[in-house]
Each structure stands twice: as structure tokens, then as C-alpha cells.
Design a protein around this motif. Structure first.
Motif, short mmCIF file in Angstrom:
data_model
loop_
_atom_site.label_atom_id
_atom_site.label_comp_id
_atom_site.label_asym_id
_atom_site.label_seq_id
_atom_site.Cartn_x
_atom_site.Cartn_y
_atom_site.Cartn_z
N THR A 103 -2.64 76.88 85.41
CA THR A 103 -1.72 75.76 85.51
C THR A 103 -1.94 74.93 84.26
O THR A 103 -3.00 74.34 84.08
CB THR A 103 -2.01 74.91 86.76
OG1 THR A 103 -3.43 74.83 86.89
CG2 THR A 103 -1.43 75.53 88.01
N LEU A 104 -0.96 74.99 83.38
CA LEU A 104 -1.13 74.29 82.11
C LEU A 104 -0.83 72.81 82.31
O LEU A 104 0.17 72.44 82.90
CB LEU A 104 -0.18 74.88 81.07
CG LEU A 104 -0.58 76.26 80.55
CD1 LEU A 104 0.44 76.76 79.53
CD2 LEU A 104 -1.97 76.24 79.93
N GLY A 105 -1.76 72.00 81.82
CA GLY A 105 -1.57 70.57 81.92
C GLY A 105 -0.37 70.13 81.09
O GLY A 105 -0.02 70.77 80.11
#
Ligand SMILES: Nc1nc2c(ncn2[C@@H]2O[C@H](COP(=O)(O)OP(=O)(O)O)[C@@H](O)[C@H]2O)c(=O)[nH]1
Ligand SMILES: [Mg+2]
Length: 313
Positions: A103-105
Motif C-alpha cells: 500500500t503506497l503512501g
């Protein structure tokens, strides 16, 4: 319909894959190897030939064995009974092994450290990334943290002018940390959201490299405690197995969270990225497919493997 045709059915997917294919034209393993190997029914020595071929593609022995084991299991489990199903099983094995679920910030202000030894393509990659981010609607600044040679600063300036990215540099031999500090001040002032920092790649002195990078990290943390958000190692595909040693040193120094593999438009297959992933779990972010501004593509394992297998679609 063949597996790759199916995968690239959407127009966007096909365009992307074609770009890889063009870039990987020279890379494609010749008919005697992977492509010829992937035929159902498989030969008796299929798995040992696969291992040899993967080793020739720079994956190293351990990774070749792991991939081959995984494929053997998948072939049994999925009851593979056709060439197409075999290729599909291979793609699935590679996707499972090498594509992390992330989950990319979503960062408002994102600092990239672009690292690697001399000549791998750091400055060029920064130019291409700037172009890509600008096209996506971001504001971008490039900072000349490689102050070791005046030529490096000038080269970055050319990329900034070419792409329209903001540019910050001081004279050659300035302290890189002070360049970074002042550059970030400027970036904040301008409301920039992507900052790309070029760094010097003097690997022959690990102590120096470490001190310099640590100091730069301390400086960026004054602006954002999570920075540098992206700590990417640029690897030249033609370096082969030596890429492992480079990854090891930079990972120790900078806690890498991304690899950019350049020059896969040459003859190199770049399998070292899989060996590095097996060893350090560093995901592959982008691949460099040439020297011009739009020759950088997000890593896409299906397209990459289609290139490896010499698949047309
Ligand atoms: N063919 C090809 N050449 C590349 C690629 N990326 C960089 N280069 C070339 O590699 C050379 C060194 O690149 P540079 O960005 O100066 O490397 P740096 O020393 O790491 O900053 C230049 O001639 C670049 O044009 C790539 O993906 N494909
Ligand atoms: Mg450079």
C-alpha cells in the motif's frame, strides 16, 4: 488466445508491453533458450535447462533454483497440459515471487534519493522521472547532490531545462548536504511536491559514502520526518552479478526501498533484480529502456517476461 495476448488485451496494456518489447529486442533470449524451452510437452531435462538459462540471464544460482522449483510445483498443482498454460504458470510464479503487495503512501511532499555507482544512469533516470511526474501533473524539483564533478551538475541542469523541472545546485565540490538543505528550502517555498536528489556514487570508499548519505538523510528529516520517502538504487543491467554487491552496500547504507534497472535495451537480461529481491526484498520500480526522455517505464513483470520469452502479441 495466448496468455500474453490476453494479458495485453486492453489498449493501454498493449502499448506499454510494446514499449518493453521494443526496448527488450536485443535482450530477448535467443530461440535456443527460454522461448524454445517453453513448449509443451516439456523435455525431460526442462528444469535443469531452465535453471541454466536463468543463470545466463544473471539471476544467479539460488534464484534460478527457486524459480525452477516453484514452477515445477505449479505445473503439477495446476495440471498444466499446454504450452500456453506452461507460460501462464511461469508468469504467475514470477508475479507471486517478485511483486510485493504494497500500500503506497500518498505523500504530499515526496523526496527521492537516487543512488548508485558512477555511470549506471542516475542522472538520466532523474531526468526521465521528472518528465514522467510532470506529465502526471506534479511539480518537480531536481537537486544536484552529486557535487563531485562540475559535469554532473551541468548534465542535471540540461535535464531540468529539457523537462521543465525546477533545478537547484551550488558549485562543484560544495557539501552535498548543504545543497540538499537549500534545495529543499527552495522546494518548500515553491510548493513543489516531488523532489529528486542526484547523489555521487563513490563506492570505492564506503565510509565516505555512508557519512555523506547519513548527513543528507539527517538534513531531509528536518523537512519531513518520513523523508527520504524513496531510496532507490539505480542498477545498470549490463553489470550482471556485480549488481548484487552494489545492492548490498547501498542497502546497508541507505535502507533501499526501490530498484531502477537501466539499459535493458542492450543485450543484458537483468535477471539480477530477481536475485536482489530474493536476498533483500527490494522491489523493482522502473526500468530504463533507452536514452531518451520517455524511455523509462514502471516495472511490469508481464511485459518484462514477454520480452524475455520473445513473445509477440
Ligand atoms: N541505452 C541506455 N543508456 C542509458 C540508460 N540510462 C542511462 N543511459 C546512459 O548511460 C550513461 C550514464 O548515465 P548517467 O545518467 O550519466 O549515469 P550516472 O553517472 O549514474 O549519473 C549515459 O550515456 C546515459 O545516456 C538506459 O536505460 N539505456
Ligand atoms: Mg550523474
Amino acid at each position: 488466445m495466448g496468455i500474453f495476448k490476453r494479458l495485453f488485451q486492453t489498449k493501454k496494456g498493449a502499448e506499454k508491453a510494446r514499449k518493453y518489447q521494443m526496448g527488450l529486442q536485443n535482450t530477448t533470449l535467443s530461440d535456443e533458450s527460454l522461448r524454445a524451452l517453453f513448449k509443451w510437452p516439456i523435455k525431460d531435462d526442462f528444469y535443469s535447462e531452465l535453471e541454466e538459462t536463468l543463470i545466463l540471464a544473471d539471476t544467479g544460482m539460488n534464484t534460478a533454483l527457486k524459480i525452477s522449483d516453484d514452477l515445477a510445483k505449479a505445473v503439477k498443482k495446476k495440471r498444466v497440459d499446454s504450452t500456453d498454460a506452461l507460460k501462464e504458470a511461469f508468469v504467475e510464479v514470477m508475479r507471486t515471487r517478485y511483486i510485493p503487495v504494497e500500500t503506497l503512501g500518498n505523500h504530499h511532499f515526496e523526496v527521492h534519493f537516487i543512488m548508485g555507482v558512477n555511470g549506471v544512469g542516475k542522472t538520466t533516470t532523474i531526468g526521465k522521472l521528472a518528465h514522467r511526474y510532470l506529465a502526471e501533473g506534479h511539480s518537480v524539483m531536481v537537486i544536484a547532490g552529486d557535487t563531485f564533478r562540475a559535469g554532473a551538475i551541468a548534465q542535471l541542469k540540461i535535464w531540468a531545462d529539457r523537462t521543465g523541472a525546477a533545478f537547484y545546485a551550488k558549485d562543484a565540490l560544495s557539501d552535498p548536504s548543504s545543497v540538499v538543505y537549500e534545495g529543499l528550502e527552495k522546494a518548500k517555498e515553491l510548493g513543489i511536491d516531488k523532489v529528486l536528489i542526484d547523489t555521487a556514487g563513490r563506492l570505492h570508499n564506503k565510509q565516505n559514502l555512508m557519512q555523506e548519505l547519513e548527513k543528507m538523510v539527517r538534513v531531509v528529516k528536518r523537512f519531513d520526518e518520513f523523508a527520504p520517502h524513496q531510496r532507490w538504487l539505480v542498477l545498470d543491467a549490463t553489470t550482471g552479478q556485480n549488481g548484487m554487491a552494489q545492492a548490498k552496500v547501498f542497502h546497508e547504507v541507505a535502507d533501499l526501498n526501490g530498484i531502477v534497472l537501466t539499459k535493458i535495451d542492450g543485450t543484458a537480461k537483468g535477471g539480477i533484480i530477481f536475485a536482489i529481491y530474493d536476498q533483500f526484498s527490494i522491489p523493482i520500480r522502473y526500468v530504463g529502456l533507452g536514452e531518451s526522455v520517455d524511455d523509462l517505464e514502471p516495472f511490469d513483470i508481464e511485459s518484462y517476461l514477454a520480452g524475455w520469452l520473445g513473445e509477440s502479441f
